[in-house]
Design an enzyme around this catalytic site. Sequence first.
Site, PDB file in Angstrom:
ATOM      1  CE1 TYR A  34       7.529   3.739   0.951  1.00  0.00           C
ATOM      2  CE2 TYR A  34       7.307   5.039  -1.052  1.00  0.00           C
ATOM      3  CZ  TYR A  34       7.936   4.036  -0.338  1.00  0.00           C
ATOM      4  OH  TYR A  34       8.957   3.329  -0.914  1.00  0.00           O
ATOM      5  CG  PHE A  67       8.805  -0.286  -3.910  1.00  0.00           C
ATOM      6  CD1 PHE A  67       9.167  -0.649  -2.619  1.00  0.00           C
ATOM      7  CD2 PHE A  67       8.211  -1.240  -4.720  1.00  0.00           C
ATOM      8  CE1 PHE A  67       8.936  -1.928  -2.143  1.00  0.00           C
ATOM      9  CE2 PHE A  67       7.984  -2.528  -4.254  1.00  0.00           C
ATOM     10  CZ  PHE A  67       8.345  -2.879  -2.961  1.00  0.00           C
ATOM     11  CG  HIS A  86       9.524  -6.316   1.041  1.00  0.00           C
ATOM     12  ND1 HIS A  86      10.012  -5.130   1.541  1.00  0.00           N
ATOM     13  CD2 HIS A  86       8.385  -6.008   0.372  1.00  0.00           C
ATOM     14  CE1 HIS A  86       9.196  -4.150   1.203  1.00  0.00           C
ATOM     15  NE2 HIS A  86       8.199  -4.644   0.492  1.00  0.00           N
ATOM     16  CG  ASP A 110      -0.347   0.019   2.528  1.00  0.00           C
ATOM     17  OD1 ASP A 110       0.867  -0.247   2.627  1.00  0.00           O
ATOM     18  OD2 ASP A 110      -1.057   0.292   3.509  1.00  0.00           O
TER      19      ASP A 110
END
Length: 251
Positions: A76, A87, A196, A74
Amino acid sequence: MGNEYQDEKPVKIEEGWLDVLKDEFAKPYFGYLKQFLLKEKQAGYVIYPPGSRIFAAFNKTPFDEVKCVIVGQDPYHGPRQANGLCFSVNDGQKKPPSLVNIFKELQNDLGFAVPYSGNLEKWAENGVLLLNTILTVRAGQPKSHHGHGWEDFTAKAIEELSMNKEHLVFILWGREAQEKEILIDPYKHFVLKSHHPSPYSAEKGFFGNHHFSRTNEWLESHGIGAINWNLVDANIESATDGDFNEEQVDF
């Protein structure tokens, strides 16, 4: 860019994406999602990204131009960070730790210098769909919009890409992104998986995955132009101040 879904208020989304996703806007879950977001606004919550940027991933990377998909979670949840691309942060914002690690891997893989800005719009414009599975978030509360319909919408987007295109690269970093692998036809597309880039897991298998070079090797082997991952010399235009009405939900 693109077309508008004609409803009580317009959803601005690129025309190619509208063609494959238009039925989703009429489904009950999407009606519920709209009501949920409006109630969030009415309750006084700030929602990120601003309404004009919610569908930025689709508008920056038209359906017909997608070569690679990077799946995020989701947006920031800090002020002025989210710009609708997973990202990615707006120009002038401090790079979050996961993005710092992404740039480290990019440098180790392809030798490109780490860019000053964390804005990934140039990747999007080069055919990289930077897709969060949840497209909005309440300020200061990560995953606060989980389970309200966005997952259905973005899953449909991934399914449509898998069904209607060939030789795409899907990059799945971390367990949550890898849950989307079931939506992808592995006989038509190249799926890349690793841990990740978060500081909590990057050392366990994200670093050294060579996903940037492997993506280009796959694309070139199928007669598709490689992606220019170099952001240092990119002339990235900042979003205008008008994009940052932080309480706006405009659909």
